[in-house]
Scaffold this active site. Structure first.
Site, short mmCIF file in Angstrom:
data_model
loop_
_atom_site.label_atom_id
_atom_site.label_comp_id
_atom_site.label_asym_id
_atom_site.label_seq_id
_atom_site.Cartn_x
_atom_site.Cartn_y
_atom_site.Cartn_z
N ASP A 1 42.26 30.35 -18.41
CA ASP A 1 42.59 31.35 -17.39
C ASP A 1 42.19 30.89 -15.98
O ASP A 1 42.40 31.62 -15.01
CB ASP A 1 41.98 32.73 -17.73
CG ASP A 1 40.48 32.71 -17.80
OD1 ASP A 1 39.90 31.70 -18.26
OD2 ASP A 1 39.84 33.71 -17.41
N HIS A 2 41.64 29.68 -15.87
CA HIS A 2 41.32 29.10 -14.56
C HIS A 2 42.13 27.84 -14.27
O HIS A 2 42.19 27.42 -13.12
CB HIS A 2 39.82 28.79 -14.47
CG HIS A 2 38.97 30.02 -14.50
ND1 HIS A 2 38.31 30.51 -13.40
CD2 HIS A 2 38.72 30.90 -15.51
CE1 HIS A 2 37.69 31.63 -13.73
NE2 HIS A 2 37.92 31.89 -15.00
N HIS B 1 35.78 25.41 -13.76
CA HIS B 1 35.49 25.10 -15.16
C HIS B 1 36.79 25.05 -15.95
O HIS B 1 37.86 25.34 -15.42
CB HIS B 1 34.47 26.07 -15.76
CG HIS B 1 34.93 27.49 -15.91
ND1 HIS B 1 35.26 28.29 -14.82
CD2 HIS B 1 35.11 28.27 -17.00
CE1 HIS B 1 35.61 29.48 -15.26
NE2 HIS B 1 35.55 29.50 -16.58
N ASP C 1 33.19 31.67 -12.94
CA ASP C 1 32.66 32.67 -13.86
C ASP C 1 31.14 32.59 -13.98
O ASP C 1 30.57 32.87 -15.04
CB ASP C 1 33.31 32.52 -15.25
CG ASP C 1 34.77 32.95 -15.25
OD1 ASP C 1 35.27 33.42 -14.22
OD2 ASP C 1 35.41 32.81 -16.31
N HIS D 1 36.97 36.80 -11.45
CA HIS D 1 37.55 37.97 -12.12
C HIS D 1 37.29 39.26 -11.35
O HIS D 1 36.28 39.40 -10.66
CB HIS D 1 36.95 38.15 -13.53
CG HIS D 1 37.41 37.13 -14.52
ND1 HIS D 1 38.55 37.27 -15.27
CD2 HIS D 1 36.88 35.92 -14.86
CE1 HIS D 1 38.70 36.22 -16.06
NE2 HIS D 1 37.70 35.38 -15.83
N HIS E 1 38.19 26.62 -18.60
CA HIS E 1 38.88 27.69 -19.35
C HIS E 1 40.32 27.87 -18.88
O HIS E 1 40.62 27.78 -17.69
CB HIS E 1 38.11 29.00 -19.22
CG HIS E 1 36.85 29.01 -20.04
ND1 HIS E 1 35.78 29.83 -19.76
CD2 HIS E 1 36.48 28.28 -21.13
CE1 HIS E 1 34.82 29.61 -20.65
NE2 HIS E 1 35.22 28.66 -21.48
N HIS F 1 27.79 29.75 -18.19
CA HIS F 1 29.04 30.24 -18.80
C HIS F 1 29.67 29.10 -19.60
O HIS F 1 30.04 29.26 -20.76
CB HIS F 1 29.96 30.72 -17.68
CG HIS F 1 31.31 31.17 -18.12
ND1 HIS F 1 31.50 32.28 -18.91
CD2 HIS F 1 32.55 30.65 -17.90
CE1 HIS F 1 32.81 32.43 -19.14
NE2 HIS F 1 33.46 31.45 -18.54
ZN LIG Z 1 35.56 31.16 -18.00
#
Ligand SMILES: [Zn+2]
Length: 242
Positions: free
Chosen positions: A60-61, A56, A133, A171, A58, A114
């Site tokens: 942080d990915h 996805h 996530d 995570h 985001h 998410h």
């Molecule tokens: Zn995420």
């Protein structure tokens, strides 16, 4: 032939996943939220990178994608539905399609909740699930864009995979998830054992993931929720849990 998988910690509590097709040696990373750790992991293998898989959009990915690709190569694969907000895709995929890593193929599974464009990758031969996530050990992703009904269906799709499937999530949340999960199912022996295992793993400085689908089916209250209303209720309770 199987696909081997290794957790590569990055940022404060994210995992990039390093995969290698054992028959051909082909290498992939999933969700490089930070370039340095992903590049170091690929360079330790000593082969050019074949694929960069994205679950996805985001940051942080995906924040490491451009630098990883510039340094190691690799085709960037992500959801066609989210192409407008993902890094530039070399292969835009839709749920139901497959992605080849050497001699192995991953199925693309639709997992909204998410985010609405979230996808998971499942390598059936290796028994590896890259679920970003959507599903965490003892938890599930926050509903930032999608509905509880969408998350319920997404979790149901993942729960239907073989029980030995390795759950590779985005995570390291297991210990905090365990604290909440124990308030939902305080008498669940599998959960009590998993919480103790996770505590020991973290105390030893090790990742608590991958976990297995069998373990999550037994211990994860979000995966065990029997209907949308129950999932929505525990998701809301978790959002407010301190
Ligand atoms: Zn995420």
């Amino acid at each position: 032939m199987p696909v081997s998988v290794t957790a590569v910690p990055c940022l404060s509590d994210n995992y990039t996943w390093l995969l290698q097709d054992e028959a051909t040696g082909a290498v992939a990373v999933c969700d490089p939220g930070e370039a340095g750790p992903a590049i170091a992991a690929v360079e330790r293998i000593g082969r050019p990178l074949d694929l960069i898989l994205l679950t996805h959009h985001h940051g942080d990915h995906v924040a490491g994608v451009a630098e990883v690709q510039a340094r190691c190569g690799g085709r960037v694969v992500g959801a066609a539905a989210d192409a407008h907000r993902l890094p530039r895709l070399d292969q835009a995929v839709r749920p139901g399609e497959t992605v080849a890593l050497g001699g192995s193929r991953a199925a693309v599974i639709d997992t909204p909740g998410h985010t609405v464009g979230h996808i998971a990758f499942h390598f059936p031969e290796g028994g590896v699930l890259l679920c970003g996530d959507t599903l965490f050990s003892l938890g599930c992703g926050r509903l930032l864009e999608g509905s509880a009904a969408q998350m319920f269906e997404s979790l149901r799709r993942l729960a239907a995979l073989p029980e030995e499937t390795l759950v590779c999530c985005g995570h390291e949340y297991t210990e905090s998830n365990a604290r909440f999960a124990l308030t939902v199912e305080p008498g669940n022996e599998a959960l009590i054992a998993r919480a103790a295992e996770a505590r020991a793993q973290r105390a030893a400085g090790r990742p608590t993931v991958p976990t297995t689908l069998a373990q999550e089916r037994a211990a994860n209250p979000f995966l065990r929720a029997p209907d949308v209303a129950r999932l929505a209720a525990i998701r809301t309770a978790k959002d407010n849990f301190r």
